[in-house]
Design a protein around this motif. Structure first.
Motif: not given
Length: 213
Positions: A121-127, A196-197
């Protein structure tokens, strides 16, 4: 992310810990780098004094090429970790507790809940954090200019980064065309790595949205 996870668990003096980690980020780079230069001094530095307690010989942190890179990395990580922690902490507070309660019923708690609920659920924040950190990493200058200098005092001698080289060519040797070309190359490098990220995180972000539904 790990520090933010610990703080999100409602430990005592949470606000004090947040301020302690975030304070280096809002402190100007020049006085911070000067303080670290004193800490890393090979003869009278605090770090070598601490290492002497464990029988480790003094290290030439600022005069050895490999150790100079490590010194710049340590300073940069120490200064920026508080900002990333706050961003992750904000993201964690936005995750509904219902997910964790449902996972606890199914027997997923602790590390499993962190792995299968918090991280997806934190993938957008991680990006976002990874892209901001990438851009910041390619714009390192002050800590290199102050820390990584050779014995004769020529700044940037031991650690050469693209931004320092660009500024030196433009304002020291007046090679404005060459410096402009380096600026374009820097922009393209950051742009490509950012794309790329975003591409790598696209499927993971979609999966995270699906998990919310």
């Amino acid at each position: 992310m790990f520090i933010a996870h610990l703080l999100s668990r409602g430990i005592r003096f949470k606000s004090w810990y947040e301020a302690l980690y975030f304070l280096p980020y809002i402190t100007p780079m020049v006085p911070v780098a000067m303080t670290w230069k004193w800490i890393l001094d090979s003869k009278h530095g605090l770090l070598n004094y601490f290492l002497s307690w464990f029988g480790i010989a003094p290290q030439a942190w600022l005069f050895d090429t490999s150790l100079a890179v490590v010194s710049v990395i340590m300073l940069t990580v120490w200064k920026t970790i508080g900002y990333n922690m706050i961003i992750f902490l904000v993201g964690m507070t936005g995750i509904s507790k219902e997910y964790y309660e449902a996972a606890a019923i199914d027997g997923a708690a602790g590390a499993k809940a962190f792995r299968y609920i918090t991280i997806p659920l934190l993938k957008p924040i991680t990006v976002f954090v990874s892209i901001v950190t990438l851009i910041h990493g390619y714009n390192v200058f002050s800590q290199v200019y102050i820390l990584a200098s050779d014995v004769q005092g020529s700044p940037g001698y031991l650690v050469r980064v693209l931004v320092y080289d660009m500024i030196e060519n433009g304002f020291r040797y007046y090679k404005m065309g060459y410096a402009s070309a380096e600026a374009v190359v820097l922009f393209l490098i950051v742009l490509v790595l950012t794309l790329v990220q975003l591409w790598l995180a696209k499927d993971n972000t979609a999966s995270a949205k699906g998990a919310r539904r």
